[in-house]
Design a protein around this motif. Structure first.
Motif, mmCIF file in Angstrom:
data_model
loop_
_atom_site.group_PDB
_atom_site.id
_atom_site.type_symbol
_atom_site.label_atom_id
_atom_site.label_comp_id
_atom_site.label_asym_id
_atom_site.label_seq_id
_atom_site.Cartn_x
_atom_site.Cartn_y
_atom_site.Cartn_z
ATOM 1 N N ILE A 9 0.850 -1.199 0.000
ATOM 2 C CA ILE A 9 0.000 0.000 0.000
ATOM 3 C C ILE A 9 0.881 1.243 0.000
ATOM 4 C CG2 ILE A 9 -1.693 1.341 1.313
ATOM 5 C CD1 ILE A 9 -2.780 -1.399 2.339
ATOM 6 N N ALA A 10 1.895 1.265 0.873
ATOM 7 C CA ALA A 10 2.801 2.423 0.951
ATOM 8 C C ALA A 10 3.517 2.645 -0.375
ATOM 9 C CB ALA A 10 3.812 2.225 2.081
ATOM 10 N N GLU A 11 3.992 1.579 -0.995
ATOM 11 C CA GLU A 11 4.678 1.700 -2.290
ATOM 12 C C GLU A 11 3.744 2.265 -3.350
ATOM 13 O OE1 GLU A 11 6.222 -2.179 -3.186
ATOM 14 O OE2 GLU A 11 7.686 -2.080 -1.556
ATOM 15 N N THR A 12 2.498 1.823 -3.352
ATOM 16 C CA THR A 12 1.534 2.299 -4.332
ATOM 17 C C THR A 12 1.180 3.761 -4.082
ATOM 18 O OG1 THR A 12 0.669 0.048 -4.525
ATOM 19 C CG2 THR A 12 -0.701 1.811 -5.424
ATOM 20 N N LEU A 13 0.998 4.133 -2.811
ATOM 21 C CA LEU A 13 0.740 5.537 -2.469
ATOM 22 C C LEU A 13 1.879 6.428 -2.949
ATOM 23 C CD1 LEU A 13 -0.641 5.037 1.136
ATOM 24 C CD2 LEU A 13 -1.840 6.277 -0.677
ATOM 25 N N MET A 14 3.110 6.033 -2.658
ATOM 26 C CA MET A 14 4.255 6.860 -3.025
ATOM 27 C C MET A 14 4.450 6.903 -4.540
ATOM 28 S SD MET A 14 5.137 8.297 -0.306
ATOM 29 C CE MET A 14 6.483 9.178 -1.087
ATOM 30 N N ARG A 20 2.266 12.089 -9.837
ATOM 31 C CA ARG A 20 1.512 13.340 -9.862
ATOM 32 C C ARG A 20 2.397 14.557 -9.608
ATOM 33 N NH1 ARG A 20 -4.120 12.007 -9.094
ATOM 34 N NH2 ARG A 20 -4.284 10.261 -10.517
ATOM 35 N N GLY A 21 3.427 14.380 -8.798
ATOM 36 C CA GLY A 21 4.300 15.503 -8.467
ATOM 37 C C GLY A 21 3.769 16.308 -7.295
ATOM 38 N N ARG A 22 4.534 17.302 -6.888
ATOM 39 C CA ARG A 22 4.195 18.095 -5.709
ATOM 40 C C ARG A 22 2.973 19.005 -5.904
ATOM 41 N NH1 ARG A 22 8.727 16.371 -4.295
ATOM 42 N NH2 ARG A 22 10.188 16.875 -2.692
ATOM 43 N N ASP A 23 2.644 19.312 -7.124
ATOM 44 C CA ASP A 23 1.564 20.264 -7.381
ATOM 45 C C ASP A 23 0.178 19.630 -7.459
ATOM 46 O OD1 ASP A 23 3.479 22.252 -7.496
ATOM 47 O OD2 ASP A 23 3.691 22.097 -9.667
ATOM 48 N N LYS A 24 0.111 18.315 -7.586
ATOM 49 C CA LYS A 24 -1.179 17.647 -7.788
ATOM 50 C C LYS A 24 -1.455 16.664 -6.658
ATOM 51 C CE LYS A 24 -1.634 18.748 -12.338
ATOM 52 N NZ LYS A 24 -2.629 19.003 -13.239
ATOM 53 N N SER A 25 -2.694 16.618 -6.244
ATOM 54 C CA SER A 25 -3.099 15.685 -5.198
ATOM 55 C C SER A 25 -3.906 14.542 -5.808
ATOM 56 C CB SER A 25 -3.915 16.414 -4.131
ATOM 57 O OG SER A 25 -5.119 16.897 -4.676
ATOM 58 N N PHE A 26 -4.178 13.547 -4.979
ATOM 59 C CA PHE A 26 -4.983 12.413 -5.428
ATOM 60 C C PHE A 26 -5.806 11.876 -4.266
ATOM 61 C CE2 PHE A 26 -0.977 10.733 -3.967
ATOM 62 C CZ PHE A 26 -1.300 9.574 -3.289
ATOM 63 N N CYS A 27 -6.823 11.139 -4.589
ATOM 64 C CA CYS A 27 -7.695 10.539 -3.593
ATOM 65 C C CYS A 27 -7.150 9.167 -3.203
ATOM 66 C CB CYS A 27 -9.101 10.391 -4.170
ATOM 67 S SG CYS A 27 -10.272 9.697 -2.990
ATOM 68 N N PRO A 28 -7.159 8.838 -1.910
ATOM 69 C CA PRO A 28 -6.692 7.511 -1.504
ATOM 70 C C PRO A 28 -7.481 6.376 -2.148
ATOM 71 C CG PRO A 28 -7.330 8.835 0.418
ATOM 72 C CD PRO A 28 -7.559 9.670 -0.784
ATOM 73 N N SER A 29 -8.694 6.655 -2.593
ATOM 74 C CA SER A 29 -9.476 5.597 -3.247
ATOM 75 C C SER A 29 -8.821 5.124 -4.540
ATOM 76 C CB SER A 29 -10.902 6.064 -3.526
ATOM 77 O OG SER A 29 -10.919 7.081 -4.500
ATOM 78 N N GLU A 30 -8.014 5.972 -5.168
ATOM 79 C CA GLU A 30 -7.302 5.556 -6.382
ATOM 80 C C GLU A 30 -6.359 4.396 -6.069
ATOM 81 O OE1 GLU A 30 -5.784 8.750 -8.992
ATOM 82 O OE2 GLU A 30 -6.784 10.116 -7.578
ATOM 83 N N VAL A 31 -5.755 4.437 -4.903
ATOM 84 C CA VAL A 31 -4.844 3.365 -4.481
ATOM 85 C C VAL A 31 -5.644 2.114 -4.136
ATOM 86 C CG1 VAL A 31 -3.176 2.685 -2.718
ATOM 87 C CG2 VAL A 31 -3.056 4.963 -3.754
ATOM 88 N N ASN A 59 6.692 12.497 7.008
ATOM 89 C CA ASN A 59 6.947 13.610 6.074
ATOM 90 C C ASN A 59 7.204 13.163 4.645
ATOM 91 O OD1 ASN A 59 6.635 15.686 8.002
ATOM 92 N ND2 ASN A 59 8.676 15.207 8.786
ATOM 93 N N ARG A 60 6.477 12.145 4.219
ATOM 94 C CA ARG A 60 6.567 11.692 2.838
ATOM 95 C C ARG A 60 5.356 12.146 2.036
ATOM 96 N NH1 ARG A 60 8.742 6.307 2.111
ATOM 97 N NH2 ARG A 60 9.149 7.111 0.041
ATOM 98 N N LEU A 61 4.193 12.241 2.708
ATOM 99 C CA LEU A 61 2.957 12.699 2.082
ATOM 100 C C LEU A 61 2.332 13.794 2.930
ATOM 101 C CD1 LEU A 61 1.081 9.390 1.106
ATOM 102 C CD2 LEU A 61 2.311 10.936 -0.424
ATOM 103 N N GLU A 62 1.450 14.566 2.311
ATOM 104 C CA GLU A 62 0.603 15.519 3.012
ATOM 105 C C GLU A 62 -0.844 15.056 2.863
ATOM 106 O OE1 GLU A 62 2.564 19.883 2.693
ATOM 107 O OE2 GLU A 62 1.529 19.163 0.904
ATOM 108 N N MET A 63 -1.610 15.170 3.942
ATOM 109 C CA MET A 63 -3.045 14.898 3.903
ATOM 110 C C MET A 63 -3.753 16.242 3.863
ATOM 111 S SD MET A 63 -3.320 11.932 6.806
ATOM 112 C CE MET A 63 -5.012 11.532 6.448
ATOM 113 N N LEU A 64 -4.733 16.360 2.970
ATOM 114 C CA LEU A 64 -5.428 17.630 2.768
ATOM 115 C C LEU A 64 -6.939 17.436 2.753
ATOM 116 C CD1 LEU A 64 -3.320 18.506 -0.358
ATOM 117 C CD2 LEU A 64 -2.984 19.557 1.880
ATOM 118 N N ALA A 65 -7.634 18.473 3.186
ATOM 119 C CA ALA A 65 -9.085 18.565 3.000
ATOM 120 C C ALA A 65 -9.375 20.002 2.635
ATOM 121 C CB ALA A 65 -9.829 18.177 4.271
#
Length: 85
Positions: A9-14, A20-31, A59-65
């Motif tokens: 899961i961690a490998e797929t998230l990363m 996507r890069g630093r400028d784009k976010s994604f939904c965890p449901s994609e993983v 400090n590998r990912l940011e969570m956003l809402a």
């Protein structure tokens, strides 16, 4: 239904975050959809979010809402987004 390790899961998230890069976010449901079959991916969202929270603590990912950073130590309801730190 196949078992998926937290490492997978961690490998797929990363991998998705890096694509996507630093400028784009994604939904965890994609993983979840990528790792689990169509009939059962929703059952694994808590697990995917838990691994994402761990990566946020490291400090590998940011969570956003709604574009604002979330603490990985607080349970969040509703949609969240993830992005590369």
């Amino acid at each position: 239904m196949r078992e998926v390790s937290e490492e997978a899961i961690a490998e797929t998230l990363m991998a998705l975050a890096e694509r996507r890069g630093r400028d784009k976010s994604f939904c965890p449901s994609e993983v979840a959809r990528a790792l689990y079959d169509q009939a059962h991916w929703r059952e694994h969202m808590d697990e995917v979010r838990r691994v994402a929270a761990d990566l946020t603590r490291r400090n590998r990912l940011e969570m956003l809402a709604r574009g604002k950073r979330l603490s990985p130590d607080v349970a969040h309801r509703g949609p969240i987004r993830l992005r590369l730190c």
